[in-house]
Design an enzyme around this catalytic site. Structure first.
Site, PDB file in Angstrom:
ATOM      1  N   TYR A 279      -8.923   8.310  -4.600  1.00  8.69           N
ATOM      2  CA  TYR A 279      -7.936   8.260  -3.504  1.00  8.69           C
ATOM      3  C   TYR A 279      -8.527   8.859  -2.227  1.00  8.69           C
ATOM      4  O   TYR A 279      -8.417   8.281  -1.137  1.00  8.69           O
ATOM      5  CB  TYR A 279      -6.690   9.035  -3.948  1.00  8.69           C
TER       6      TYR A 279
ATOM      7  N   SER B 174      -3.811   9.648   5.181  1.00 13.27           N
ATOM      8  CA  SER B 174      -3.401  10.860   4.449  1.00 13.27           C
ATOM      9  C   SER B 174      -4.277  12.005   4.927  1.00 13.27           C
ATOM     10  O   SER B 174      -5.382  11.780   5.451  1.00 13.27           O
ATOM     11  CB  SER B 174      -3.632  10.635   2.944  1.00 13.27           C
TER      12      SER B 174
HETATM   13  N1  NAP Z   1       3.818  11.129  -0.444  1.00 19.39           N
HETATM   14  C1  NAP Z   1       2.761  11.814  -0.005  1.00 19.39           C
HETATM   15  O1  NAP Z   1       2.595  13.010  -0.291  1.00 19.39           O
HETATM   16  C2  NAP Z   1       1.742  11.143   0.890  1.00 19.39           C
HETATM   17  C3  NAP Z   1       0.870  11.941   1.616  1.00 19.39           C
HETATM   18  C4  NAP Z   1      -0.069  11.351   2.442  1.00 19.39           C
HETATM   19  C5  NAP Z   1      -0.138   9.985   2.537  1.00 19.39           C
HETATM   20  N2  NAP Z   1       0.715   9.216   1.823  1.00 19.39           N
HETATM   21  C6  NAP Z   1       0.588   7.764   1.945  1.00 19.39           C
HETATM   22  O2  NAP Z   1       1.802   7.242   2.397  1.00 19.39           O
HETATM   23  C7  NAP Z   1       1.869   5.857   2.034  1.00 19.39           C
HETATM   24  C8  NAP Z   1       3.249   5.571   1.473  1.00 19.39           C
HETATM   25  O3  NAP Z   1       3.398   6.264   0.247  1.00 19.39           O
HETATM   26  P1  NAP Z   1       4.759   6.986  -0.174  1.00 19.39           P
HETATM   27  O4  NAP Z   1       4.466   8.426  -0.283  1.00 19.39           O
HETATM   28  O5  NAP Z   1       5.875   6.527   0.686  1.00 19.39           O
HETATM   29  O6  NAP Z   1       4.925   6.473  -1.682  1.00 19.39           O
HETATM   30  P2  NAP Z   1       5.664   5.217  -2.307  1.00 19.39           P
HETATM   31  O7  NAP Z   1       7.123   5.311  -2.089  1.00 19.39           O
HETATM   32  O8  NAP Z   1       5.131   5.087  -3.691  1.00 19.39           O
HETATM   33  O9  NAP Z   1       5.124   4.026  -1.400  1.00 19.39           O
HETATM   34  C9  NAP Z   1       4.023   3.228  -1.689  1.00 19.39           C
HETATM   35  C10 NAP Z   1       4.432   1.803  -1.355  1.00 19.39           C
HETATM   36  O10 NAP Z   1       3.273   0.974  -1.422  1.00 19.39           O
HETATM   37  C11 NAP Z   1       3.626  -0.215  -2.101  1.00 19.39           C
HETATM   38  N3  NAP Z   1       2.428  -0.740  -2.754  1.00 19.39           N
HETATM   39  C12 NAP Z   1       1.638  -0.115  -3.651  1.00 19.39           C
HETATM   40  N4  NAP Z   1       0.654  -0.939  -4.039  1.00 19.39           N
HETATM   41  C13 NAP Z   1       0.830  -2.097  -3.357  1.00 19.39           C
HETATM   42  C14 NAP Z   1       0.159  -3.342  -3.324  1.00 19.39           C
HETATM   43  N5  NAP Z   1      -0.929  -3.570  -4.074  1.00 19.39           N
HETATM   44  N6  NAP Z   1       0.629  -4.315  -2.515  1.00 19.39           N
HETATM   45  C15 NAP Z   1       1.724  -4.100  -1.751  1.00 19.39           C
HETATM   46  N7  NAP Z   1       2.407  -2.951  -1.731  1.00 19.39           N
HETATM   47  C16 NAP Z   1       1.961  -1.971  -2.537  1.00 19.39           C
HETATM   48  C17 NAP Z   1       4.693   0.197  -3.109  1.00 19.39           C
HETATM   49  O11 NAP Z   1       5.536  -0.898  -3.434  1.00 19.39           O
HETATM   50  P3  NAP Z   1       5.327  -1.756  -4.794  1.00 19.39           P
HETATM   51  O12 NAP Z   1       5.068  -0.770  -5.881  1.00 19.39           O
HETATM   52  O13 NAP Z   1       6.603  -2.510  -4.939  1.00 19.39           O
HETATM   53  O14 NAP Z   1       4.156  -2.652  -4.519  1.00 19.39           O
HETATM   54  C18 NAP Z   1       5.455   1.249  -2.331  1.00 19.39           C
HETATM   55  O15 NAP Z   1       6.512   0.673  -1.592  1.00 19.39           O
HETATM   56  C19 NAP Z   1       0.727   5.623   1.052  1.00 19.39           C
HETATM   57  O16 NAP Z   1      -0.357   4.973   1.695  1.00 19.39           O
HETATM   58  C20 NAP Z   1       0.315   7.036   0.652  1.00 19.39           C
HETATM   59  O17 NAP Z   1      -1.035   7.105   0.256  1.00 19.39           O
HETATM   60  C21 NAP Z   1       1.654   9.759   1.000  1.00 19.39           C
END
Ligand code: NAP
Length: 252
Positions: A150, A137
């Site tokens: 985070y 991130s």
């Molecule tokens: N959206 C943003 O603004 C943003 C910005 C920078 C970085 N990111 C990063 O991008 C990545 C993906 O996030 P996203 O934005 O696509 O949000 P998201 O749709 O909430 O994706 C997070 C995924 O991680 C899985 N997850 C969470 N805890 C877990 C665990 N303990 N074991 C296995 N799977 C787990 C969730 O599935 P389950 O709940 O089913 O486990 C979900 O599919 C993350 O690392 C996030 O920090 C996001």
């Protein structure tokens, strides 16, 4: 070398950024295993693509990750692309964060990356080729208020990436982190709802506050991160190693 014929594992691959990465990889000819704790999102994406299989797994549990990789290898062969994308972002003022809250952020955003890469390393070493990619991130490169756990965990994931890239540099394996700014996914939606609930701001005001960090004044699309994954997997990116690549519209 392209991703065609490779087996990629994408954690958190049922939703948001992970689902976009899984679709892009399969579109480029890879076989893809997606994982996450909930079966439903995994089943949904797997049902839409013959070359995507879902295996529920909590990335914070090293035994579960090892078992998931074994099951995945039985289906699609040894995995040589490991995308550590699963993550979560809790938001609270620093004064209210408990040690347990901090541990929870470290567990999913750092230990989850460690568990995947360590369990997957022998197969990559055996193949003499591999791509380890963390979806970190911008919070791995700079600070933001109210998300100190985070931010600390994402900085640690970038540190792990940099260290491992040096250790594996002569093995044919590259290790890199992608650092998106605010991206249009369910995680962002939860952040917007938290801002609305804790500040009384409208949805539009909450979105405006977040988008203000991006000089392009827009949220990143998950497909933009998926494109970067495809590039990192290409032969042309074989010298890109140990990098934390901002995908942020110029936010620094
Ligand atoms: N959206 C943003 O603004 C943003 C910005 C920078 C970085 N990111 C990063 O991008 C990545 C993906 O996030 P996203 O934005 O696509 O949000 P998201 O749709 O909430 O994706 C997070 C995924 O991680 C899985 N997850 C969470 N805890 C877990 C665990 N303990 N074991 C296995 N799977 C787990 C969730 O599935 P389950 O709940 O089913 O486990 C979900 O599919 C993350 O690392 C996030 O920090 C996001």
């Amino acid at each position: 070398m392209s991703v065609a014929g490779h087996h990629a594992v994408v954690t958190g691959g049922g939703t948001g950024v992970g689902a976009a990465i899984a679709r892009a990889l399969v579109g480029a000819g890879a076989r893809v295993t997606v994982t996450g704790r909930r079966a439903a999102p995994l089943d949904e994406i797997a049902a839409a693509h013959d070359e995507i299989a879902g295996i529920p797994c909590d990335v914070t549990d090293p035994d579960a990750v090892a078992a998931m990789l074994e099951a995945a290898a039985r289906r699609f062969g040894p995995a040589t692309i490991l995308v550590a994308n699963a993550g979560a972002a809790d938001s609270k003022p620093f004064a209210k964060i408990t040690a347990g809250d901090l541990r929870a952020m470290m567990e999913v955003n750092l230990t989850g990356v460690f568990n995947l890469w360590q369990a997957g390393l022998p197969a990559m070493t055996e193949a003499g080729w591999g791509r380890m990619i963390a979806v970190a991130s911008m919070a791995g490169l700079r600070g933001y208020p109210y998300v100190s756990g985070y931010v600390a965990a994402k900085h640690a994931a970038v540190g792990l990436t940099r260290a491992l890239s040096q250790e594996l540099a002569r093995t044919g394996i590259t290790v890199n982190a992608l650092c998106p700014g605010f991206t249009d996914t369910p995680l962002l939606e939860r952040s917007i709802e938290t801002i609305m609930a804790t500040t009384g701001r409208s949805r539009g005001e909450a979105e405006k506050a977040l988008v203000a960090d991006n000089p392009q004044r827009r949220f990143i699309a998950p497909d933009e991160i998926a494109e970067a994954v495809l590039w990192l997997c290409s032969d042309g990116a074989r010298s890109v190693n140990g990098q934390a690549i901002a995908i942020s519209g110029g936010e620094t």
